[in-house]
Design an enzyme around this catalytic site. Structure first.
Site, PDB file in Angstrom:
ATOM      1  N   ASP A   1       0.825  -1.206   0.000  1.00  0.00           N
ATOM      2  CA  ASP A   1       0.000   0.000   0.000  1.00  0.00           C
ATOM      3  C   ASP A   1       0.863   1.261   0.000  1.00  0.00           C
ATOM      4  OD1 ASP A   1      -2.388   1.402   0.026  1.00  0.00           O
ATOM      5  OD2 ASP A   1      -2.552   1.389   2.203  1.00  0.00           O
TER       6      ASP A   1
ATOM      7  N   ASN B   1     -10.291  -1.843  -6.743  1.00  0.00           N
ATOM      8  CA  ASN B   1      -9.381  -1.002  -7.532  1.00  0.00           C
ATOM      9  C   ASN B   1      -9.783  -0.924  -8.997  1.00  0.00           C
ATOM     10  OD1 ASN B   1      -6.396  -2.177  -5.777  1.00  0.00           O
ATOM     11  ND2 ASN B   1      -7.796  -0.513  -5.252  1.00  0.00           N
TER      12      ASN B   1
END
Length: 271
Positions: A50, A98
């Site tokens: 991340d 995403n």
């Protein structure tokens, strides 16, 4: 002289501190690595990679450029893990959520995935270490060109049985469980499976990486402290470690600290 302010000034200061402390970090890293190698290293490590976009934003780059830095970092981290004795690494590369990102960013991401999976198929590092590369997730949601690149990497490394790199793409933990339940329901319907015999062992046969031990350690970068739908079925007893650096800035010393913390914890499995 251009004045550096706000986020960038903090970043410049952070980098300056790191440079000044580099010799100290190197010494500490060597000592820490020795201690880690004396203890039990997790067989399977999950990593939520991340912070690529925030890293890019702080440098004034486009989001996709942050993803490229992140892809470069993965190769190094895999090597560090293997050097320490980790057998399997599962990384969270692209979630199902995403896939709702802007089209241009997704196009760049898919370009990068195609490029990197093709590179993995021929990687000297991968073949020298005999690492089987696998992609897990709802792969049908990916462009055909990306799926072809994935197949190329999987075919090129399919004979390797001791070390694994699992790349979770178009992946969601809840979606994985739903997919497994659907397959089980189908097998019950056609008489291939007796519902009274379904247990955890049965369920493992239907999830994406049920052939591997559950991840004993899950690391998340960027300072966020949640799983974000990653490996939900497997993480019931995983140790979680959160580190406050963006993925492209993740260092070997951060990995060593994570594993050292894992070694210090008492894993009771509910007992």
């Amino acid at each position: 002289m251009k004045r550096v302010t706000g986020v960038n000034s903090r970043r410049v200061l952070r980098q300056a501190v790191r440079v000044s402390l580099k010799p100290v970090y190197k010494m500490y890293e060597r000592i820490l690595e020795e201690k880690v190698k004396e203890g039990r290293v997790p067989e399977h490590v999950g990593i939520i990679m991340d912070g690529n976009r925030r890293f890019a934003r702080e440098l004034g780059l486009e989001p996709w450029e942050g993803h490229r830095y992140g892809a470069d970092k993965l190769e190094d981290v895999l090597e560090w893990c293997l050097d320490l004795g980790v057998k399997a690494v599962t990384v969270y590369a692209l979630s199902t959520e995403n896939l709702n990102r802007p089209k241009e960013e997704l196009k760049r991401l898919f370009d990068l995935m195609e490029e990197r999976f093709k590179a993995l198929a021929e990687s000297e590092r991968i073949h020298r270490r005999k690492v089987a590369v696998r992609a897990v997730g709802r792969l049908h949601l990916l462009p055909t060109r990306v799926r072809r690149a994935i197949k190329k990497a999987e075919r090129a490394t399919k004979e390797y049985k001791d070390r694994f790199l699992n790349v979770a793409v178009a992946y969601g933990g809840r979606q994985e469980i739903i997919d497994a339940v659907r397959e089980i329901a189908h097998d019950v319907k056609v008489g291939r499976l007796d519902p009274d015999e379904i247990d955890e062992g049965t369920f493992r046969k239907y999830v994406y990486v049920g052939d591997l031990p559950d991840p004993e350690l899950i690391i998340r970068t960027s300072g966020e402290e949640r799983l974000s739908n990653f490996l939900l079925w497997y993480s019931a007893y995983s140790e979680l470690y959160f580190v406050d650096v963006y993925w492209p800035e993740f260092r070997k010393i951060d990995l060593l600290r994570a594993i050292r913390e894992f070694q210090k914890r008492e894993r009771r499995f509910g007992r």
